[in-house]
Design an enzyme around this catalytic site. Structure first.
Site, PDB file in Angstrom:
ATOM      1  N   ASP A 144     -23.330 -61.357   1.998  1.00  0.00           N
ATOM      2  CA  ASP A 144     -24.475 -60.449   1.930  1.00  0.00           C
ATOM      3  C   ASP A 144     -25.519 -60.779   3.010  1.00  0.00           C
ATOM      4  O   ASP A 144     -25.502 -60.163   4.068  1.00  0.00           O
ATOM      5  CB  ASP A 144     -25.094 -60.465   0.519  1.00  0.00           C
ATOM      6  CG  ASP A 144     -25.757 -59.143   0.153  1.00  0.00           C
ATOM      7  OD1 ASP A 144     -25.654 -58.186   0.922  1.00  0.00           O
ATOM      8  OD2 ASP A 144     -26.380 -59.074  -0.932  1.00  0.00           O
ATOM      9  N   ASP A 145     -26.416 -61.703   2.727  1.00  0.00           N
ATOM     10  CA  ASP A 145     -27.461 -62.094   3.679  1.00  0.00           C
ATOM     11  C   ASP A 145     -27.591 -63.614   3.731  1.00  0.00           C
ATOM     12  O   ASP A 145     -28.551 -64.172   3.189  1.00  0.00           O
ATOM     13  CB  ASP A 145     -28.821 -61.501   3.254  1.00  0.00           C
ATOM     14  CG  ASP A 145     -28.808 -59.983   3.226  1.00  0.00           C
ATOM     15  OD1 ASP A 145     -28.520 -59.376   4.270  1.00  0.00           O
ATOM     16  OD2 ASP A 145     -29.074 -59.407   2.151  1.00  0.00           O
ATOM     17  N   HIS A 172     -18.702 -57.742   3.368  1.00  0.00           N
ATOM     18  CA  HIS A 172     -20.089 -57.457   2.965  1.00  0.00           C
ATOM     19  C   HIS A 172     -21.059 -58.431   3.619  1.00  0.00           C
ATOM     20  O   HIS A 172     -21.354 -59.503   3.079  1.00  0.00           O
ATOM     21  CB  HIS A 172     -20.248 -57.464   1.444  1.00  0.00           C
ATOM     22  CG  HIS A 172     -21.476 -56.721   0.988  1.00  0.00           C
ATOM     23  ND1 HIS A 172     -21.429 -55.480   0.407  1.00  0.00           N
ATOM     24  CD2 HIS A 172     -22.783 -57.028   1.092  1.00  0.00           C
ATOM     25  CE1 HIS A 172     -22.660 -55.061   0.154  1.00  0.00           C
ATOM     26  NE2 HIS A 172     -23.510 -55.991   0.559  1.00  0.00           N
ATOM     27  N   HIS A 232     -24.700 -58.133   6.022  1.00  0.00           N
ATOM     28  CA  HIS A 232     -25.707 -57.294   6.690  1.00  0.00           C
ATOM     29  C   HIS A 232     -26.105 -57.906   8.028  1.00  0.00           C
ATOM     30  O   HIS A 232     -26.038 -59.118   8.214  1.00  0.00           O
ATOM     31  CB  HIS A 232     -26.932 -57.116   5.794  1.00  0.00           C
ATOM     32  CG  HIS A 232     -26.641 -56.331   4.567  1.00  0.00           C
ATOM     33  ND1 HIS A 232     -26.666 -54.955   4.546  1.00  0.00           N
ATOM     34  CD2 HIS A 232     -26.270 -56.716   3.323  1.00  0.00           C
ATOM     35  CE1 HIS A 232     -26.346 -54.535   3.332  1.00  0.00           C
ATOM     36  NE2 HIS A 232     -26.093 -55.575   2.567  1.00  0.00           N
ATOM     37  N   GLU A 274     -25.575 -53.383  -8.658  1.00  0.00           N
ATOM     38  CA  GLU A 274     -26.189 -54.677  -8.392  1.00  0.00           C
ATOM     39  C   GLU A 274     -27.493 -54.757  -9.188  1.00  0.00           C
ATOM     40  O   GLU A 274     -27.606 -55.519 -10.137  1.00  0.00           O
ATOM     41  CB  GLU A 274     -26.476 -54.834  -6.881  1.00  0.00           C
ATOM     42  CG  GLU A 274     -27.181 -56.134  -6.520  1.00  0.00           C
ATOM     43  CD  GLU A 274     -27.767 -56.106  -5.102  1.00  0.00           C
ATOM     44  OE1 GLU A 274     -27.913 -55.029  -4.523  1.00  0.00           O
ATOM     45  OE2 GLU A 274     -28.114 -57.192  -4.608  1.00  0.00           O
ATOM     46  N   HIS A 284     -23.603 -49.275  -1.776  1.00  0.00           N
ATOM     47  CA  HIS A 284     -24.005 -50.297  -2.745  1.00  0.00           C
ATOM     48  C   HIS A 284     -24.147 -49.641  -4.117  1.00  0.00           C
ATOM     49  O   HIS A 284     -24.649 -48.534  -4.233  1.00  0.00           O
ATOM     50  CB  HIS A 284     -25.375 -50.885  -2.381  1.00  0.00           C
ATOM     51  CG  HIS A 284     -25.351 -51.880  -1.270  1.00  0.00           C
ATOM     52  ND1 HIS A 284     -24.932 -51.574  -0.010  1.00  0.00           N
ATOM     53  CD2 HIS A 284     -25.721 -53.193  -1.238  1.00  0.00           C
ATOM     54  CE1 HIS A 284     -25.037 -52.658   0.755  1.00  0.00           C
ATOM     55  NE2 HIS A 284     -25.514 -53.658   0.040  1.00  0.00           N
TER      56      HIS A 284
HETATM   57 ZN   LIG Z   1     -25.628 -55.784   0.521  1.00  0.00          ZN
END
Ligand SMILES: [Zn+2]
Length: 343
Positions: free
Chosen positions: A285-286, A16, A18, A207, A204
């Site tokens: 994630d980021d 996961h 991005h 969340e 997704h």
């Molecule tokens: Zn994500």
């Protein structure tokens, strides 16, 4: 002795991450300078301090602010060499954190205007991934993700494109952005195209919204994996279902805290999911915006949730098993996990 094993040496798969969000902060600052882009202050503050910007993505305005920062960062990726640099550095960072397999997630639509269209954008990205993989030795593949803020027909187009590029490194199809917008079932056709074309489904869910959004991912999109999925912890029956079906949740603890899904790292329900037998693949994630990368997520499990080294090794195995890595890569990584634990 406690905590002697280095988590950055634990072999794992990163499922996961991005595309823009994987960028090194220093790289973004350099690219912004190169193109004369004025980044929002909240973003430069975060990049310089390494502290995530204060965001409350649990309301729509907070999510919008997060997207604005993300868009500003993305606007600095303008040329094929920027894409190549980003991917190579993402691979280097992953290797440093013990990753032996990386699936990077991208919506090529966002890069299309600057890279000559949707198809050239995807080809530039796939070429960059192939080159970085060859140069660094890290196994890498791509997950094409549709944007749920856009029309479901766009998602279908993207799914068809993703399937066409299966031989070039696309392994999965995702769905990202604000879960409060649109229903999962609006995208069922796109996911059917992707699944029929041999891609795995990893939307997704769970969340920003509760367990129902995870259930929708299973019922309507036939998800093989769920991006985040942590809110399933609020529903024991759903946890049992995820465990029985072996659906892996791509859990991103630092992201959850940065976006206000949970207040503190110890509030992310890692224990609840683990004890319910739900497979997890921890992800960053980021990292560009949230300030921590892959090994740091395992560090959270160790430090804030008391995961033993044997349990951390099991988390790493779960990430590897849920990956699209070929058999020989998996076997090698799983053997590496055993070695790490035995060491
Ligand atoms: Zn994500």
């Amino acid at each position: 002795m406690e905590h002697v094993r280095d988590l950055s040496e634990l072999p794992k798969a990163h499922l996961h991450l991005h595309f823009t969000g994987s960028m090194r902060p220093g790289t973004l600052l350099e690219l912004a300078d190169k193109y004369g882009v004025r980044l929002p202050e909240a973003l430069t503050d975060a990049l310089v301090s390494g502290e995530p910007p204060k965001l409350r993505a649990t309301d729509e305005r907070g999510w919008f602010r997060f997207q604005r920062l993300y868009d500003a960062a993305r606007s600095c990726l303008r040329a094929p060499e920027d894409i190549q640099r980003l991917v190579r550095e993402a691979a280097e960072e992953d290797l440093r954190d013990g990753s032996g397999w990386l699936e990077i997630q991208v919506d090529p639509t966002s890069y299309a205007p600057r890279l000559g269209g949707l198809i050239p954008a995807l080809e530039i990205i796939l070429d960059a991934v192939e080159t970085a993989s060859r140069d660094t030795g890290l196994g890498m593949r791509v997950l094409v993700a549709a944007n749920r803020m856009k029309h479901p027909l766009d998602a279908r187009t993207l799914a068809r494109l993703a399937v066409r590029y299966r031989e070039r490194g696309v392994v999965g199809f995702g769905l990202s952005n604000d879960e409060r917008r649109g229903m999962a079932r609006d995208f069922d056709r796109a996911f059917a195209i992707a699944r029929a074309g041999g891609l795995f489904a990893a939307p997704h869910g769970g969340e920003l919204t509760g367990p129902a959004s995870v259930r929708d991912c299973l019922d309507d999109l036939h998800a093989h994996r769920v991006g985040h999925g942590v809110r399933a912890a609020e529903d024991p029956a759903l946890l049992r279902r995820l465990a029985e079906q072996g659906v892996t949740c791509e859990v991103c603890p630092a992201s959850n805290v940065a976006l206000g899904v949970y207040d503190k790292p110890e509030d992310v329900p890692l224990r609840t999911l683990h004890e319910a037998g739900v497979p997890m693949a921890l992800g960053a994630d980021d990292p560009l915006l949230f300030g921590s990368r892959l090994a740091a997520q395992y560090e959270i499990a160790r430090r804030h949730h008391g995961f033993t080294d044997a349990e951390l090794a099991e988390l790493a195995r779960q990430s590897i098993r849920a990956s699209a890595a070929p058999e020989d890569v998996r076997d090698k990584l799983l053997a590496g996990v055993d070695d790490w634990l035995a060491g």
